[in-house]
Structures are given as structure tokens and as C-alpha cells.
Design an enzyme around this catalytic site. Sequence first.
Site, PDB file in Angstrom:
ATOM      1  N   ASP A  46     -46.384 -16.074 -93.802  1.00  0.00           N
ATOM      2  CA  ASP A  46     -46.063 -16.947 -92.675  1.00  0.00           C
ATOM      3  C   ASP A  46     -45.291 -18.184 -93.128  1.00  0.00           C
ATOM      4  O   ASP A  46     -44.414 -18.681 -92.421  1.00  0.00           O
ATOM      5  CB  ASP A  46     -47.346 -17.374 -91.960  1.00  0.00           C
ATOM      6  CG  ASP A  46     -47.892 -16.283 -91.043  1.00  0.00           C
ATOM      7  OD1 ASP A  46     -47.173 -15.291 -90.811  1.00  0.00           O
ATOM      8  OD2 ASP A  46     -49.035 -16.430 -90.580  1.00  0.00           O
ATOM      9  N   GLY A  47     -45.624 -18.696 -94.326  1.00  0.00           N
ATOM     10  CA  GLY A  47     -44.908 -19.856 -94.833  1.00  0.00           C
ATOM     11  C   GLY A  47     -43.442 -19.572 -95.063  1.00  0.00           C
ATOM     12  O   GLY A  47     -42.576 -20.414 -94.791  1.00  0.00           O
ATOM     13  N   GLU A 124     -46.730 -26.505 -85.758  1.00  0.00           N
ATOM     14  CA  GLU A 124     -47.313 -27.763 -85.342  1.00  0.00           C
ATOM     15  C   GLU A 124     -46.625 -28.947 -85.989  1.00  0.00           C
ATOM     16  O   GLU A 124     -45.846 -28.813 -86.942  1.00  0.00           O
ATOM     17  CB  GLU A 124     -48.812 -27.823 -85.670  1.00  0.00           C
ATOM     18  CG  GLU A 124     -49.147 -28.096 -87.119  1.00  0.00           C
ATOM     19  CD  GLU A 124     -49.147 -26.883 -88.001  1.00  0.00           C
ATOM     20  OE1 GLU A 124     -48.475 -26.940 -89.065  1.00  0.00           O
ATOM     21  OE2 GLU A 124     -49.793 -25.887 -87.655  1.00  0.00           O
ATOM     22  N   ASP A 151     -58.128 -40.306 -88.466  1.00  0.00           N
ATOM     23  CA  ASP A 151     -57.246 -39.825 -89.540  1.00  0.00           C
ATOM     24  C   ASP A 151     -55.864 -39.471 -89.022  1.00  0.00           C
ATOM     25  O   ASP A 151     -54.861 -39.631 -89.724  1.00  0.00           O
ATOM     26  CB  ASP A 151     -57.865 -38.605 -90.223  1.00  0.00           C
ATOM     27  CG  ASP A 151     -58.997 -38.981 -91.170  1.00  0.00           C
ATOM     28  OD1 ASP A 151     -59.256 -40.193 -91.326  1.00  0.00           O
ATOM     29  OD2 ASP A 151     -59.616 -38.078 -91.752  1.00  0.00           O
ATOM     30  N   ALA A 163     -53.464 -22.136 -86.526  1.00  0.00           N
ATOM     31  CA  ALA A 163     -53.257 -22.678 -87.867  1.00  0.00           C
ATOM     32  C   ALA A 163     -54.049 -23.977 -88.044  1.00  0.00           C
ATOM     33  O   ALA A 163     -55.256 -24.004 -87.858  1.00  0.00           O
ATOM     34  CB  ALA A 163     -51.760 -22.876 -88.106  1.00  0.00           C
ATOM     35  N   TYR A 164     -53.368 -25.071 -88.386  1.00  0.00           N
ATOM     36  CA  TYR A 164     -54.041 -26.352 -88.633  1.00  0.00           C
ATOM     37  C   TYR A 164     -54.880 -26.778 -87.426  1.00  0.00           C
ATOM     38  O   TYR A 164     -55.986 -27.297 -87.561  1.00  0.00           O
ATOM     39  CB  TYR A 164     -52.976 -27.401 -88.957  1.00  0.00           C
ATOM     40  CG  TYR A 164     -53.485 -28.665 -89.618  1.00  0.00           C
ATOM     41  CD1 TYR A 164     -54.838 -28.872 -89.871  1.00  0.00           C
ATOM     42  CD2 TYR A 164     -52.597 -29.663 -89.987  1.00  0.00           C
ATOM     43  CE1 TYR A 164     -55.286 -30.028 -90.478  1.00  0.00           C
ATOM     44  CE2 TYR A 164     -53.030 -30.829 -90.605  1.00  0.00           C
ATOM     45  CZ  TYR A 164     -54.378 -31.004 -90.842  1.00  0.00           C
ATOM     46  OH  TYR A 164     -54.818 -32.150 -91.445  1.00  0.00           O
ATOM     47  N   LYS A 166     -56.599 -25.063 -85.328  1.00  0.00           N
ATOM     48  CA  LYS A 166     -57.923 -24.426 -85.311  1.00  0.00           C
ATOM     49  C   LYS A 166     -58.860 -25.073 -86.319  1.00  0.00           C
ATOM     50  O   LYS A 166     -60.051 -25.240 -86.050  1.00  0.00           O
ATOM     51  CB  LYS A 166     -57.788 -22.928 -85.599  1.00  0.00           C
ATOM     52  CG  LYS A 166     -59.106 -22.166 -85.553  1.00  0.00           C
ATOM     53  CD  LYS A 166     -58.890 -20.687 -85.796  1.00  0.00           C
ATOM     54  CE  LYS A 166     -60.209 -19.917 -85.701  1.00  0.00           C
ATOM     55  NZ  LYS A 166     -61.189 -20.337 -86.740  1.00  0.00           N
ATOM     56  N   SER A 167     -58.326 -25.463 -87.479  1.00  0.00           N
ATOM     57  CA  SER A 167     -59.168 -26.033 -88.525  1.00  0.00           C
ATOM     58  C   SER A 167     -59.720 -27.402 -88.142  1.00  0.00           C
ATOM     59  O   SER A 167     -60.723 -27.846 -88.711  1.00  0.00           O
ATOM     60  CB  SER A 167     -58.385 -26.126 -89.841  1.00  0.00           C
ATOM     61  OG  SER A 167     -57.402 -27.134 -89.784  1.00  0.00           O
ATOM     62  N   ALA A 186     -60.674 -36.336 -87.153  1.00  0.00           N
ATOM     63  CA  ALA A 186     -61.676 -37.349 -87.541  1.00  0.00           C
ATOM     64  C   ALA A 186     -61.509 -38.646 -86.762  1.00  0.00           C
ATOM     65  O   ALA A 186     -61.338 -39.724 -87.331  1.00  0.00           O
ATOM     66  CB  ALA A 186     -61.603 -37.608 -89.048  1.00  0.00           C
TER      67      ALA A 186
END
Length: 269
Positions: A46-47, A124, A151, A163-164, A166-167, A186
Site C-alpha cells: 500500500d505504501g 489521510e 496530540d 489506516a491511521y 482506525k488506530s 490524545a
Amino acid sequence: MRIAIYGNDNKMSSQVASKLSELINKSNVLELDELNPEVVISVGGDGTLLSAFHHYDDLMEKVRYVGIHTGHLGFYTDWRDNEVKQLVASLEHDNGQSVSYPLLSIEIKYSDGGRPDYMVALNESTVKKLFGTMVAKVYIKDQLFESFRGDGLCISTPTGSTAYNKSVGGAIISPEFNAVQVAEMASINNRVFRTIGSPIIIPPTESITIVPKVSLHNVLTCDQLLVMDRPIESITYRISKRRIYFAKYRHTNFWKRVSNSFIGSSIND
């Protein structure tokens, strides 16, 4: 049909790209064209496909993408490294079929008086501060929504929602929706400072504008691209009028991709 091959430096990817080039050169209907392709084949993961997307950004409306994965199955890569012959056969019988996904439009204004930057993301964009807490006003369609402290913020497309996004606790959104998702990273919530504390989803008729309290020392990402050496005055996000197109030979259903990637074989347990 004009084909461009975009691979990474991985040994397996280089071998697959070489085999692919060999087969295309032997074809009577296909030709290699790195400058003005009709189909871009990404070889890697994917990258690598994200890199190919930004490399051919100026040809977005003219090209379709195909992904070959040489590692783990990704969200944008449908073909395995041992299926090069089958892929070339599909290319030779191509009739223009495609599937498209929404993209994220980004407008960055700077407080140094310089010209704004305009970018497009497939997955994103994130906004963070180099050190300390990021403080920023968040506007929805020019109306102040909240004062964010934390953050940073992650703004994603539907396909990028896996990707990010979801994390950091964002929802997974089907690419059938032309929507932008904003997820907090955060955030600080106490008796003094409050944020919404959950992801929000914005329709195509609205936009999100982030105005950092301090323009210096902020970091903005657009997929794999980075902006960190300019004083950011504001960033505005909305669904782009442009879309990415994939050649639909056997393009995997989005929810099947989600199931394969995050649930896997345990679905049958």
C-alpha cells in the site's frame, strides 16, 4: 495500452517488476510508457501505491491503478506476486472498466505571506505539533466547533479510515460515502478543557478548517508527504472533486478487504 510500472526497492518487488516488463514488451497490445501511462501498476504494498499515486498526481483523471503486493495483502493491492501472467492477460483484454474512490482536498495557508499549498490525499492527513500540546480552533463550514487541545488530529478519506484513523479510534467508513472523517489524537478533556471526544464525519457540502493557536512548530502530513518548515496559519479539508480510479479486473470488495485484514481466518472459528 500504455503501462507504467512503479515499484519499490525490495528484492522481490524488483523481480516482479522485471518479469512484468518482460511480458509487456512481448505483448502486441501493451507498451511501457513511464511518462504518459493509461494504467499505472504498483509493485510492492500500500505504501508503494501511495507513492505512485502522488508521483502521477498530475495525470489522476487519465490513469487507472493496479496493485501487485509482494508482502502482506493490502487494501489497494489485488494481485499477488505470482499472478503476473494473469494480470498481463487481463490488461490485454481491458475494456476500460474501473472503480473509483473519494480523495481528500487540503488547502494550507501560511502566516509568512507565502502562497497557499494545495494537496490531495488518498489515505489521510494529520496535524500535530513538534513538541508539547497542540492547541487549535476547529471550524465546520466556517462555524467554530471546538477548541482542541491534545496530540493532534487525523483527517481521513473513507478508504483511509482503515489506516491511521482506525488506530486512533476512528470509525471504518465505506468508500460509497463521499465523506471526511476527523479523529482526535490524545485529546485533553477535564473541567477546564473539553472536546467532542469522538470522531466526526463531514459531508461533501461542508469543510473542516483547523487554525493552530501558534503557527510555528506544527507538522502536517499528507499520506507520506510532510510539511514542517513553514508557519501554518490554517488548514482546510474537504472532499476533493477529483477521484482515484482502479482498473476493475477483480477489484476486491471493500468490506471483504476489511474482513481479510482485521478478522482473517478467525471468522470461521
